[in-house]
Design an enzyme around this catalytic site. Sequence first.
Site, PDB file in Angstrom:
ATOM      1  CB  CYS A 467      -0.847   0.048   1.265  1.00 51.94           C
ATOM      2  SG  CYS A 467      -1.866  -1.386   1.529  1.00 51.94           S
ATOM      3  CG  HIS A 523       0.457  17.385  -6.913  1.00 56.83           C
ATOM      4  ND1 HIS A 523      -0.576  17.654  -6.043  1.00 56.83           N
ATOM      5  CD2 HIS A 523       1.160  18.548  -7.002  1.00 56.83           C
ATOM      6  CE1 HIS A 523      -0.521  18.904  -5.639  1.00 56.83           C
ATOM      7  NE2 HIS A 523       0.529  19.474  -6.207  1.00 56.83           N
ATOM      8  CG  ASP A 527      -4.698  18.586  -2.844  1.00 55.98           C
ATOM      9  OD1 ASP A 527      -4.481  18.228  -4.024  1.00 55.98           O
ATOM     10  OD2 ASP A 527      -5.835  18.767  -2.385  1.00 55.98           O
TER      11      ASP A 527
END
Length: 550
Positions: A467, A523, A527
């Site tokens: 993950c 991105h 953020d």
Amino acid sequence: MKEFILPELGENIESASVLNILVKQGDYLKQEQPVLEIETDKATIEVPSNVEGLIKDLFIKEGDKVKVGQVVLRVEESLSAEKPTQVETKVVPTVETKTETKDETPSSTMQKQSTGGIVEFIIPDLGENIQSADILKVLVKVGDVIQKEDGVLEIETDKATIEVPSTVSGKILEVFIKEGDKAKVGQVALRVESVLSSEVPAQQNDIQEEEKVETTQTPTVKTTAKVEEAKINPVLQRAGLIDTQPAILPHAAPAAPSVRRLARELGVDINGIPGSGINGRISLDDVKAYVKRLNENRSTFSGSSIGIKTESLPDFSKFGNIERKPMSNIRSKTADHLSYAWATIPHVTQFDKADITDLEKVRKGLTSSAEKEGTKLTVTSFLLRIISEALTEFPQFNSSIDMERKEIIYKNYINIGVAVDTENGLIVPVVKNVIGKSIFQLSKDMNELADKARRRKIGLEDLHGGCFTISNLGGIGGTYFTPIVNSPEVAILGVSRGSFEPVYKDGEFVPRLMLPLSLSYDHRIIDGADAIRFLRWVVEALENPYRFLL
Ligand code: CAO
């Protein structure tokens, strides 16, 4: 006699290079005994036997490239302790298990025909609510020798025109339908003198000859495959033909020889092409559409491995002596994977520093407890625990992006990859189910995986399902770096060398052990503000080990 064939190695892995053969002719081979050491794109793996007996023939040698499903060796079982039929149900191609296997050398070049009885090919299920179809073309005739998956009929239903593949192999004795007929689902279309699927009669044409390799080399979990077939093809089941027909192979792409040939010519892997026909059967149009899509996507990437034209290299030998060496599979796969991640993920890297002076005291204080637990704690052990908590706190860091469906996939589990520096290159084993494990346990899990990776004993299951990744280069050195996100994950933490620095605290400079951290993130989903919040959270956890550990 029993054959040991190269089993499934994982998704999209079709072949591997043989690094070592761990047995020889005349050895007595046991179940689970390692037979080969192979290298796939993803890892070096030891392949255990699922047969037992005296090794009579060994068909491969070191350096060979072996395909999944290829016969590796043959054993004589007579000398074995009684062992189950498990092998047959697991790896031997279905048809062979139905028919007595003769004591003959399996060879991909051998051409033999053995009759396996008369079987009927019936019009299979064509989809929900479709009971019949118009026969547009009959693609075979009496006397033809067909392989399963060869197209035999072209039919038109209310919904589409479909090429119907054969589910039997053999010589056609009778054809019961003709062009223009209306055929019903379940109706007998052909009567075929069946042939062992692993053997191809000599009179077959070159296309079938090419196909033979693919067909015979696909292993199957017989029981599962049959259950699958029964599920998806109730007509075969009703007609009692399920036992006399080859099972649909779970990993064999259903496509006619001409389709496979086109895919080969265009240099694409047939197994990766989504089929639009019955049961996902792949048509010529599917191949063309796939290649078209691939070309469209390619123009947006960079790097030869993902499609963009590479600049040609200069002739380095003009400038001095050079040596060329082939890339290992792991290196080449890493290169592909990183190029892909670099080209497709808009990366940003955020830096920060954690004061780990107290953590270091805790770590040292736990040395003897760790020894008792049979492990050693390092900053990476603590980070595994801290990151798992951080991922719970910031779920977008535990997600993946599905751009095709414009969806974000949030994971309700936490597995963390740890980059390991090995002689063979970078490997990222995954510590599974991190939540709830003690730091000692996490440390043990990580060290075991790192050790396996370095001894080239890592299993594919240890490399999947991550993950988030931690890449700690601090044991070697460095200040900061910009790690590349390990796609399809969305963030990676780079850790550099912790060192003492003067830190202004309570009106004076004091020496503190500072750990440089570099968080790279995708991105598209994260953020900048989220990234620094995440990293600050990690820093504070590292700086407050007592609070964190409690
Ligand atoms: N700062 C200072 N010291 C560090 C440190 C850091 N960031 N990380 C580890 N150390 C110290 C350890 O505490 C240990 O010291 P002691 O022997 O005094 O206890 C020593 O360095 C060796 O640690 P280690 O590397 O054996 O153990 P680890 O748990 O920290 O790391 C592993 C395990 C597998 C991450 C590491 O061995 C490794 O392979 N790192 C390379 C990762 C890599 O290649 N990343 C690049 C990916 S991109 O190309």
